[in-house]
Design a protein around this motif. Structure first.
Motif, mmCIF file in Angstrom:
data_model
loop_
_atom_site.group_PDB
_atom_site.id
_atom_site.type_symbol
_atom_site.label_atom_id
_atom_site.label_comp_id
_atom_site.label_asym_id
_atom_site.label_seq_id
_atom_site.Cartn_x
_atom_site.Cartn_y
_atom_site.Cartn_z
ATOM 1 N N LEU A 1 0.826 -1.202 0.000
ATOM 2 C CA LEU A 1 0.000 0.000 0.000
ATOM 3 C C LEU A 1 0.866 1.261 0.000
ATOM 4 C CD1 LEU A 1 -2.808 1.275 0.138
ATOM 5 C CD2 LEU A 1 -2.691 1.086 2.635
ATOM 6 N N LEU A 2 1.935 1.254 0.775
ATOM 7 C CA LEU A 2 2.829 2.410 0.818
ATOM 8 C C LEU A 2 3.503 2.614 -0.538
ATOM 9 C CD1 LEU A 2 4.111 4.674 2.426
ATOM 10 C CD2 LEU A 2 5.830 3.063 3.260
ATOM 11 N N ALA A 3 3.882 1.515 -1.201
ATOM 12 C CA ALA A 3 4.454 1.628 -2.544
ATOM 13 C C ALA A 3 3.447 2.238 -3.511
ATOM 14 C CB ALA A 3 4.909 0.259 -3.036
ATOM 15 N N ALA A 4 2.173 1.838 -3.386
ATOM 16 C CA ALA A 4 1.135 2.413 -4.249
ATOM 17 C C ALA A 4 0.944 3.897 -3.955
ATOM 18 C CB ALA A 4 -0.174 1.653 -4.050
ATOM 19 N N VAL A 5 1.024 4.289 -2.685
ATOM 20 C CA VAL A 5 0.899 5.708 -2.332
ATOM 21 C C VAL A 5 2.038 6.512 -2.950
ATOM 22 C CG1 VAL A 5 1.020 7.336 -0.413
ATOM 23 C CG2 VAL A 5 -0.409 5.298 -0.221
ATOM 24 N N GLU A 6 3.259 5.979 -2.893
ATOM 25 C CA GLU A 6 4.403 6.694 -3.447
ATOM 26 C C GLU A 6 4.271 6.876 -4.956
ATOM 27 O OE1 GLU A 6 7.004 8.057 -1.889
ATOM 28 O OE2 GLU A 6 6.316 7.477 0.101
ATOM 29 N N ILE A 7 3.852 5.841 -5.656
ATOM 30 C CA ILE A 7 3.702 5.979 -7.106
ATOM 31 C C ILE A 7 2.519 6.893 -7.432
ATOM 32 C CG2 ILE A 7 2.156 4.034 -7.563
ATOM 33 C CD1 ILE A 7 5.252 5.066 -9.605
ATOM 34 N N GLY A 8 1.497 6.901 -6.565
ATOM 35 C CA GLY A 8 0.392 7.828 -6.744
ATOM 36 C C GLY A 8 0.835 9.274 -6.578
ATOM 37 N N LEU A 9 1.709 9.530 -5.605
ATOM 38 C CA LEU A 9 2.248 10.880 -5.431
ATOM 39 C C LEU A 9 3.104 11.282 -6.627
ATOM 40 C CD1 LEU A 9 3.222 10.721 -1.641
ATOM 41 C CD2 LEU A 9 1.306 11.950 -2.657
ATOM 42 N N ALA A 10 3.855 10.326 -7.169
ATOM 43 C CA ALA A 10 4.649 10.621 -8.367
ATOM 44 C C ALA A 10 3.744 11.010 -9.534
ATOM 45 C CB ALA A 10 5.514 9.416 -8.736
#
Length: 596
Positions: free
Chosen positions: A330-339
């Motif tokens: 989930l944290l990885a998905a949040v980071e790519i979402g912020l990108a």
């Protein structure tokens, strides 16, 4: 000491005399004067009242200049004073602690005394700011006064409970605002740094051993907010990294001392709050501010993600349970979402986009090792490698492509370990349909996909990437041939055909099969190079054919029986003839314009 006006006149006189000397040299050589020199001669003469010599200058001015850069000056005017202020802070903190333990002064008296000395330090520093040669000293006193006020207000609320939380928050906010105002007014980075350091040391020096998480982290949040507000007026990004580092250290100390499973929800809320807080700062800076990107932004992005992940992992006692696995993904998905958010709203911030995407990739890799079984790690890494390469090409971000290359190395090392098959007792081996082949084939497919994206967008590659397609192609072919070769090897190893053929016959059949495989693979590779006009594929196919020829003549000829020699040579000869026919039949294609 000369005044600024006199110094400027001296410089003008110097330039005029140098120009006159150059003109005199030009006349002696018989060269025409440049237009600039002619124009210069038409200018009025410099003021005769100003005397200028090359050998004699104001001795006071000479001695002042090196003093500003000498080591002695730096130590005497800066570091000794800063260490002195820090020592006073420790002394005040220990005094408050000592007076608390021995009841020397009443609680109200201690707080009032601390506020008095803090205000006195700030007032003295403010006065000295106006005095010549005492600006740095005044800044150090002002920073020490801010830190003393932090100590006093924190002690009044957390230790002595003299004022309610709103009043304590208002007092700390006033101190933070004062420090911001003074540092902005005098552009004094050291003043802001000392105030931040004193604020971070406050809960450490005045700790009573009691668990007060709301007070502690509310205070830290207030301090961090003041630090970020300071950046609105002065561009000192290193303060953000310092405040984040201090926040991480203070949380780590609290976690190691007071954390328990009963506080898991509270602890998660704290780390989520600070993660959101610092990433909100990054987003505001990129989307709604004209502040340029900096290395500190990348540090904040990575450090906040690492802090969030490790703190959550520690809250689950470093166990790879399903909450940790799901949280990492989930944290990885949040980071790519912020990108993606930054890419859509602020496309001119490639460094921030790359940092978020790289953080997402790292977390995805970590999740791969945490969440998946060993046999599925290699395909997952290969998929991440291909995805990162695609994103790096699409967004034209060399750093992301560099991350894909690093993942490619990781996949390569993992492949060389997973390609060796270890069967369980009584487990049968079936060629291609076994636990090893689909895993390694997925890794090879990942390389092919990465090669496709990189080769089709060669014009976007940097100078350092000019050989990337060739290197990836070589690795892909080598791994493909290695996988097929070990399949042949394990067939003769685990299927035990020597039970029916004898050990010698089985060995001969294995060598023959290997030669045929290599020759067939080389022929196919060469044929693809011919029809697709890929010189690299043709050259690699020819090299592999050469290796096969050497094997046939050096190994097969000496070790195989006559029947297997016949088959080996005939098959090799037919394939070589087929390759030669392709070269002759399609030489107009081959020697035309090859694709890069």
């Amino acid at each position: 000491m000369r005044s600024d006006e006199q110094r400027d006149k001296c410089i003008d006189a110097l330039f005029t005399r140098i120009q006159a000397l150059e003109d005199e040299v030009a006349r002696l050589k018989g060269a025409p004067l440049p237009m600039e020199s002619v124009a210069a001669h038409q200018k009025p003469e410099p003021d005769a009242s100003v005397t200028f010599t090359f050998s004699k200058c104001d001795p006071k001015w000479e001695t002042d200049k090196p003093a500003g850069t000498s080591l002695e000056n730096a130590i005497g005017t800066r570091w000794i004073g800063r260490i002195g202020v820090l020592a006073i802070l420790f002394g005040v903190a220990f005094f408050l602690k000592y007076s608390f333990d021995n009841k020397l002064i009443g609680e109200t008296g201690r707080v009032i005394l601390g506020i008095f000395w803090g205000a006195a330090f700030i007032g003295t520093g403010e006065y000295l700011q106006k005095k010549r040669n005492l600006v740095l000293y005044g800044q150090m006193l002002g920073g020490g006064g801010l830190a003393i006020l932090y100590l006093s207000l924190y002690a009044a609320f957390a230790l002595y409970h003299l004022n309610p939380a709103p009043l304590a928050a208002a007092g700390m906010l006033a101190v933070t605002t004062t420090g911001m105002t003074l540092s902005i007014r005098y552009s004094a980075y050291s003043l802001a740094a000392i105030a931040l350091l004193g604020g971070l040391l406050t809960p450490i020096m005045l700790s009573t051993g009691q668990n007060q998480p709301l007070t502690l982290f509310g205070y830290i949040l207030l301090l961090d907010t003041g630090t970020l507000l300071l950046l609105r007026f002065r561009r000192w990004p290193s303060l953000v990294a310092a405040s984040l580092a201090g926040t991480m250290l203070l949380y780590t100390g609290w976690h190691s001392e007071f954390y328990s499973d009963e506080q898991r929800l509270l602890a998660f809320g704290v780390i989520f709050l600070f993660f959101a807080f610092y990433n909100l700062y990054i987003l505001i800076s990129r989307l709604y501010s004209a502040i340029e990107e900096s290395t500190v932004d990348q540090i904040v992005i990575f450090a906040s993600a690492v802090f969030f992940f490790l703190a959550f992992f520690a809250q689950h006692h470093w166990l790879s349970d399903w909450p940790v696995k799901g949280f990492t993904l989930l944290l990885a998905a949040v980071e790519i979402g912020l990108a993606e958010l930054v890419r859509r709203r602020a496309a001119d911030a490639p460094t921030t986009i790359a940092a978020y995407a790289a953080a997402s990739v790292i977390l995805t890799v970590v999740a791969t090792f945490i969440a998946l079984e060993q046999r599925w790690i290699l395909p997952a890494l290969a998929a991440e490698m291909a995805a990162l390469g695609w994103i790096g090409v699409r967004l034209d971000l060399p750093r992301l492509r560099g991350g894909a290359y690093l993942l490619g190395l990781l996949v390569l090392f993992r492949f060389t370990d997973d390609v060796f098959l270890y069967l369980e007792p009584f487990q049968r081996f079936i060629p291609v349909v076994n636990i090893r082949f689909p895993v390694c084939a997925a890794a090879v497919a990942g390389y092919y996909i990465l090669l496709y994206f990189i080769a089709r967008n060669r014009e976007r590659l940097d100078v350092n990437e000019r050989y990337a397609p060739e290197i990836i192609f070589i690795i892909t072919q080598a791994l493909s041939l290695l996988l097929l070769s070990v399949e042949v090897h394990d067939f003769y190893r685990f299927r035990a055909p020597y039970h029916y053929m004898g050990w010698g016959e089985s060995h001969y059949a294995y060598q023959l099969s290997l030669s045929v495989l290599w020759a067939l693979y080389a022929s196919i590779l060469t044929g693809i190079g011919i029809f697709r006009r890929l010189r690299g594929a043709r050259m690699m196919g020819i090299l592999l054919l050469g290796a096969t020829i050497l094997k046939v003549f050096l190994v097969d000829l000496s070790s195989l029986q006559t029947f297997y020699r016949i088959i080996s040579f005939i098959v090799l000869g037919l394939l070589l003839l087929a390759v030669s026919y392709g070269y002759n039949r399609f030489k107009h294609i081959i020697f035309g314009e090859d694709r890069p």
